[in-house]
Design an enzyme around this catalytic site. Sequence first.
Site, short mmCIF file in Angstrom:
data_model
loop_
_atom_site.label_atom_id
_atom_site.label_comp_id
_atom_site.label_asym_id
_atom_site.label_seq_id
_atom_site.Cartn_x
_atom_site.Cartn_y
_atom_site.Cartn_z
N ARG A 150 -13.80 0.20 -0.98
CA ARG A 150 -12.70 0.86 -1.68
C ARG A 150 -11.42 0.02 -1.62
NH1 ARG A 150 -10.36 3.59 -5.63
NH2 ARG A 150 -10.49 5.83 -5.33
N CYS B 47 -8.14 -1.82 -4.28
CA CYS B 47 -6.69 -1.67 -4.09
C CYS B 47 -6.01 -3.00 -3.88
CB CYS B 47 -6.40 -0.69 -2.96
SG CYS B 47 -6.56 1.03 -3.51
N HIS C 125 0.84 4.73 -1.87
CA HIS C 125 0.23 5.83 -1.10
C HIS C 125 1.17 6.56 -0.15
CE1 HIS C 125 -3.69 5.11 -2.77
NE2 HIS C 125 -3.64 3.83 -2.42
N CYS D 111 0.86 -1.19 0.00
CA CYS D 111 0.00 0.00 0.00
C CYS D 111 0.89 1.24 0.00
CB CYS D 111 -0.89 0.05 1.24
SG CYS D 111 -1.73 -1.48 1.66
C1 HEC Z 1 -0.74 0.15 -7.69
C2 HEC Z 1 -0.95 1.22 -6.77
C3 HEC Z 1 -1.86 1.01 -5.57
C4 HEC Z 1 -1.70 0.11 -4.55
C5 HEC Z 1 -0.64 -0.94 -4.39
C6 HEC Z 1 -2.73 0.43 -3.58
N1 HEC Z 1 -3.50 1.45 -4.03
FE1 HEC Z 1 -4.96 2.42 -2.98
N2 HEC Z 1 -5.37 3.56 -4.61
C7 HEC Z 1 -4.67 3.54 -5.80
C8 HEC Z 1 -5.28 4.49 -6.73
C9 HEC Z 1 -4.81 4.78 -8.15
C10 HEC Z 1 -6.36 5.06 -6.05
C11 HEC Z 1 -7.34 6.12 -6.61
C12 HEC Z 1 -6.70 7.49 -6.48
C13 HEC Z 1 -6.59 7.89 -5.04
O1 HEC Z 1 -7.56 8.43 -4.49
O2 HEC Z 1 -5.54 7.59 -4.42
C14 HEC Z 1 -6.38 4.47 -4.72
C15 HEC Z 1 -7.27 4.82 -3.72
C16 HEC Z 1 -7.22 4.38 -2.40
C17 HEC Z 1 -8.05 4.86 -1.33
C18 HEC Z 1 -9.11 5.94 -1.45
C19 HEC Z 1 -8.49 7.28 -1.17
C20 HEC Z 1 -9.49 8.39 -1.05
O3 HEC Z 1 -9.06 9.57 -1.02
O4 HEC Z 1 -10.69 8.15 -0.95
C21 HEC Z 1 -7.69 4.16 -0.21
C22 HEC Z 1 -8.29 4.31 1.17
C23 HEC Z 1 -6.64 3.24 -0.58
N3 HEC Z 1 -6.37 3.41 -1.93
C24 HEC Z 1 -6.02 2.35 0.27
C25 HEC Z 1 -5.08 1.41 -0.13
C26 HEC Z 1 -4.57 0.36 0.74
C27 HEC Z 1 -4.90 0.18 2.18
C28 HEC Z 1 -3.72 -0.39 -0.02
C29 HEC Z 1 -2.99 -1.66 0.38
C30 HEC Z 1 -3.83 -2.76 0.79
C31 HEC Z 1 -3.67 0.21 -1.34
N4 HEC Z 1 -4.53 1.29 -1.37
C32 HEC Z 1 -2.88 -0.24 -2.38
C33 HEC Z 1 -3.56 2.81 -6.07
C34 HEC Z 1 -3.02 1.81 -5.25
#
Ligand code: HEC
Length: 304
Positions: free
Chosen positions: A261, A265, A222, A218
């Site tokens: 959400r 991810c 992030h 993550c």
């Molecule tokens: C390959 C890249 C990638 C990975 C790995 C990833 N994410 Fe994301 N995530 C994104 C993208 C692209 C978005 C949509 C844009 C944004 O709001 O960040 C997102 C959105 C989110 C959001 C919503 C953010 C908001 O403002 O509403 C959350 C919460 C989140 N991710 C949590 C996680 C968690 C916890 C993990 C690990 C389990 C994870 N992500 C792994 C790419 C990733």
Amino acid sequence: MLIKTIKITAFFTLTTCILNASSFNAQAEKDRLALIKYTEAKFKDPAKAQANHFPYSTVEELEESYAKNVKYKDFAIGTYSYAKKAKEQYDEIKEMPPYEDAIEEGEAIYRKKFKNGKSFATCFSNPAIAGDYPFFDEKRSEVITISSAINDCLKVNGEKIWKMKKGKIAKLEAYFSFASMENGKKVDIKINSQEAADAYERGKKEYYSQRGYLKLSCATCHVQGAGQRVRAEKMSPLLGQTTHFPVFRLKWDNLGTLERRMAGCNKDQGENEHKANSAWMKELLYFMAYMSNGMDIDGPDVRK
Ligand code: HEC
């Protein structure tokens, strides 16, 4: 003499307890302050931080489309805190937010009587509780999220439990979130025992562990990756990631919980999705929410 000894012992026992109680969150506080420092420094002037933080963007792009001097409380709106164009679209949508009906429906759900005459209002006498979850339940030795607490309420009242990603649960959470925002509530996550601190640490470890065939964590996306682009989207920072749920996603065309959400991810990471009610999910959310401690609750919100 005896009484004096007892008094002194009692004094030391008491102060030791107080000291311990305030130190269970010591590591989490360190982590939180370090994250604020890192995130603010990164977004102070993205064009200047190009070499260190944004190697895949040009200085011109960073100058043109990234905001400067974003402060930590602004990160509650995720990507829109720094991406100027996306923020304009976001502001337009917020003029007539697509989740308004859901808040009203959520309030009706909150007040509606169960078969036994009780209601969610019996379980949650104050609806402005979004910032208090997740918490560590010391008796049950587990993390309780807002979604699991809602299902607990249904269970003790002899009602069928709900799916945790969308529908009624998201509407009720929208009402909780809205009531919390209206009352000026902040994220207020507590770590009051060694067991709670251990749950926090497990959640943190998951956030930073590389997983799936893509070997992404993550944090890759992030923390280090926050502000960079993946496909057409710019990535939000961990800081503020839990303050605004549930969200209405244009892609879903309806409202979803934080657990919903996360499923997307998990897939982005090349992993199967984790169950919304698993210890894995709850401990991860406990860690994430702690990172947003002190920030304003500002849900429900809109995302792409
Ligand atoms: C390959 C890249 C990638 C990975 C790995 C990833 N994410 Fe994301 N995530 C994104 C993208 C692209 C978005 C949509 C844009 C944004 O709001 O960040 C997102 C959105 C989110 C959001 C919503 C953010 C908001 O403002 O509403 C959350 C919460 C989140 N991710 C949590 C996680 C968690 C916890 C993990 C690990 C389990 C994870 N992500 C792994 C790419 C990733």
